[in-house]
Motif scaffolding. Sequence first.
Motif, PDB file in Angstrom:
ATOM      1  N   ILE A 144      68.908 132.770 106.371  1.00  9.07           N
ATOM      2  CA  ILE A 144      68.642 131.529 105.638  1.00  9.07           C
ATOM      3  C   ILE A 144      68.675 130.333 106.585  1.00  9.07           C
ATOM      4  O   ILE A 144      67.779 129.486 106.575  1.00  9.07           O
ATOM      5  CB  ILE A 144      69.678 131.348 104.492  1.00  9.07           C
ATOM      6  CG1 ILE A 144      69.457 132.408 103.399  1.00  9.07           C
ATOM      7  CG2 ILE A 144      69.607 129.936 103.908  1.00  9.07           C
ATOM      8  CD1 ILE A 144      70.592 132.501 102.386  1.00  9.07           C
ATOM      9  N   LYS A 157      66.848 123.110 101.670  1.00  7.71           N
ATOM     10  CA  LYS A 157      67.052 124.546 101.414  1.00  7.71           C
ATOM     11  C   LYS A 157      68.448 124.991 101.843  1.00  7.71           C
ATOM     12  O   LYS A 157      68.890 126.076 101.483  1.00  7.71           O
ATOM     13  CB  LYS A 157      65.993 125.371 102.132  1.00  7.71           C
ATOM     14  CG  LYS A 157      64.607 125.171 101.568  1.00  7.71           C
ATOM     15  CD  LYS A 157      63.574 125.920 102.365  1.00  7.71           C
ATOM     16  CE  LYS A 157      62.196 125.641 101.827  1.00  7.71           C
ATOM     17  NZ  LYS A 157      61.147 126.201 102.662  1.00  7.71           N
ATOM     18  N   LYS A 188      72.556 137.778 105.971  1.00  9.21           N
ATOM     19  CA  LYS A 188      71.699 137.033 105.030  1.00  9.21           C
ATOM     20  C   LYS A 188      71.828 135.527 105.258  1.00  9.21           C
ATOM     21  O   LYS A 188      70.827 134.807 105.244  1.00  9.21           O
ATOM     22  CB  LYS A 188      72.073 137.381 103.593  1.00  9.21           C
ATOM     23  CG  LYS A 188      71.694 138.782 103.185  1.00  9.21           C
ATOM     24  CD  LYS A 188      72.140 139.079 101.764  1.00  9.21           C
ATOM     25  CE  LYS A 188      71.920 140.536 101.421  1.00  9.21           C
ATOM     26  NZ  LYS A 188      72.494 140.883 100.110  1.00  9.21           N
ATOM     27  N   LYS A 202      73.387 130.675  95.526  1.00 12.41           N
ATOM     28  CA  LYS A 202      72.586 131.498  94.603  1.00 12.41           C
ATOM     29  C   LYS A 202      71.869 132.629  95.336  1.00 12.41           C
ATOM     30  O   LYS A 202      71.727 133.727  94.807  1.00 12.41           O
ATOM     31  CB  LYS A 202      71.575 130.634  93.853  1.00 12.41           C
ATOM     32  CG  LYS A 202      72.204 129.780  92.783  1.00 12.41           C
ATOM     33  CD  LYS A 202      71.174 128.892  92.113  1.00 12.41           C
ATOM     34  CE  LYS A 202      71.853 127.937  91.152  1.00 12.41           C
ATOM     35  NZ  LYS A 202      70.917 126.957  90.594  1.00 12.41           N
ATOM     36  N   LYS A 203      71.424 132.349  96.574  1.00 10.49           N
ATOM     37  CA  LYS A 203      70.744 133.390  97.353  1.00 10.49           C
ATOM     38  C   LYS A 203      71.718 134.477  97.810  1.00 10.49           C
ATOM     39  O   LYS A 203      71.377 135.652  97.853  1.00 10.49           O
ATOM     40  CB  LYS A 203      70.049 132.783  98.572  1.00 10.49           C
ATOM     41  CG  LYS A 203      68.816 131.994  98.224  1.00 10.49           C
ATOM     42  CD  LYS A 203      68.176 131.449  99.473  1.00 10.49           C
ATOM     43  CE  LYS A 203      66.947 130.637  99.140  1.00 10.49           C
ATOM     44  NZ  LYS A 203      66.312 130.085 100.331  1.00 10.49           N
ATOM     45  N   PRO A 255      73.863 136.158  93.908  1.00  4.04           N
ATOM     46  CA  PRO A 255      73.029 135.920  92.728  1.00  4.04           C
ATOM     47  C   PRO A 255      73.709 136.253  91.388  1.00  4.04           C
ATOM     48  O   PRO A 255      73.364 135.671  90.369  1.00  4.04           O
ATOM     49  CB  PRO A 255      71.808 136.809  92.957  1.00  4.04           C
ATOM     50  CG  PRO A 255      72.211 137.789  93.991  1.00  4.04           C
ATOM     51  CD  PRO A 255      73.301 137.170  94.792  1.00  4.04           C
TER      52      PRO A 255
END
Length: 122
Positions: A42, A54, A38, A62-63, A66
């Motif tokens: 990103i 970003k 992940k 947070k991504k 969560p």
Amino acid sequence: MHSSKLIAMFRKLSNKELTKLGLYLNSPLFNKTDNIVKLYEIIKKEHPSCDSEKLNKDLVFKKLFPKKKKEDSSLRALMSQMGKIMEDFFVFLELERNEKLKNELLLKSFMKRKLGDLFHKK
């Protein structure tokens, strides 16, 4: 995050190497942590500059986490783990490019297993 070792390594990857890194990270042989894939996704979106807002630590946290309260150590640990995997990936790339070194290591491995005679049949 912008000044991290991890981002510095990402900035130096060609597009072809970036794609290959994705395959490498998705292999359970080299990576067993879903959040590393992940994090790769990103950062990949911001390649090659990796300067985007970003990639702010809070947004990335947070991504990736969560349901967790902000805990800088979780993201730092994940980035460190991914950095080590990328170091191994850089070695892998060099090994791919260096046939002589590859053969030396193969011979060494064969010799350890008492298979030296098979090396010459290669």
